[in-house]
Write an enzyme that holds these catalytic residues in place. Sequence first.
Site, PDB file in Angstrom:
ATOM      1  N   ASP A  72       0.837  -1.204   0.000  1.00 39.54           N
ATOM      2  CA  ASP A  72       0.000   0.000   0.000  1.00 39.54           C
ATOM      3  C   ASP A  72       0.871   1.254   0.000  1.00 39.54           C
ATOM      4  OD1 ASP A  72       0.885  -0.057   2.594  1.00 39.54           O
ATOM      5  OD2 ASP A  72      -1.091   0.109   3.532  1.00 39.54           O
ATOM      6  N   SER A  73       2.197   1.067   0.043  1.00 34.22           N
ATOM      7  CA  SER A  73       3.129   2.186  -0.179  1.00 34.22           C
ATOM      8  C   SER A  73       2.883   2.806  -1.555  1.00 34.22           C
ATOM      9  CB  SER A  73       4.583   1.711  -0.068  1.00 34.22           C
ATOM     10  OG  SER A  73       4.792   0.566  -0.869  1.00 34.22           O
TER      11      SER A  73
ATOM     12  N   GLU B 262       9.192  -4.031  10.718  1.00 37.98           N
ATOM     13  CA  GLU B 262       9.558  -2.706  10.188  1.00 37.98           C
ATOM     14  C   GLU B 262       9.913  -1.749  11.318  1.00 37.98           C
ATOM     15  OE1 GLU B 262       6.834  -0.905   7.385  1.00 37.98           O
ATOM     16  OE2 GLU B 262       7.983   0.957   7.350  1.00 37.98           O
TER      17      GLU B 262
HETATM   18  O1  KIV Z   1       3.517  -1.109   1.698  1.00 37.72           O
HETATM   19  C1  KIV Z   1       4.705  -1.459   1.720  1.00 37.72           C
HETATM   20  O2  KIV Z   1       5.489  -1.189   0.812  1.00 37.72           O
HETATM   21  C2  KIV Z   1       5.170  -2.196   2.891  1.00 37.72           C
HETATM   22  C3  KIV Z   1       6.628  -2.481   3.001  1.00 37.72           C
HETATM   23  C4  KIV Z   1       7.363  -1.265   3.367  1.00 37.72           C
HETATM   24  C5  KIV Z   1       6.905  -3.605   3.918  1.00 37.72           C
HETATM   25  O3  KIV Z   1       4.376  -2.524   3.723  1.00 37.72           O
END
Ligand code: KIV
Length: 301
Positions: free
Chosen positions: A54-55, A192
């Site tokens: 979701d990044s 994280e």
């Molecule tokens: O949404 C994402 O990219 C993540 C990673 C940073 C683990 O959750």
Amino acid sequence: MSGTGHASDQRPVTVPRLRTMKSEGTRITMVTAYDATFARLFDEAGIDVLLVGDSLGMVVQGQSSTLPVTVDEVIYHCRAVARGTRRAHIVGDMPFLSWQLSPEDALRNAGRFLSEGGAQAVKLEGGVDAAPTIERIVKAGVPVMGHVGLTPQSVHAMGGFRVQGKTEEAAARVLADAIAVAEAGAYSLVLEGIPSDLAQRITKSIDIPTIGIGAGPHCDGQVLVCYDLLGLTADMKPKFVKRYAEFFEDGLAAARLYRDEVRSGVFPSEAHSFGNVKVDDATASSLSLVRTAHPAYGPKG
Ligand code: KIV
């Protein structure tokens, strides 16, 4: 090293394979991907896991957090990633409030990542509180990757994107979260933004592989956001990121050169143009007759 885990090994990466990698001591590589082209690049490089994170809300959509991202949006990107992938294991990230509202909602949403998105698993941010939901999703046959420590969907509760587990009490809470997620049946766990020694302790305490981001070198694997890894993020350079390329700088130079060459007439050259076709005057005028006679080109009104 066994052939598996090597870039030339073309067997699809599965949930059991990822578990075996922990027991063998083969480190797992994971990268985020949001489209078919990047998926193909990382897949061909032999990356084991592609996370449709979701990044994407921040790096693709330009939002200031991941909170506005929807299930439909992540599934859309999952489908694109699946089209570009042959070997890597694909994980779809469950966005904010996609599993908390009811157990039925959680299961329906989780299933959609597999049935509509082409993912092989889902990732879900949460610890002790998420464990009953994880158990239910796993029992329905959907593999779940957990995510504890700094959980970006809780950015407001945490008061920003802050390293978690820094005091003894906070570290004990992150450890309890990790154990609860593992006991609920998750097959792997993202750690994280926690201190290295805490990540090491968690990695030793649970049977499933841990995949770290900003969690030091002692995890069973590592994950980076692909835009960070490739140097595409212009302004953000967090401490835990290593940039393996400078795509933004290179892209900027390329775009400026293109602009200059178009302005100066250097591009396109003959090499980038199609050959001349001879059209005699009779053909040309009959073609223009056809154009004016066609209703689409004829006089209006
Ligand atoms: O949404 C994402 O990219 C993540 C990673 C940073 C683990 O959750």
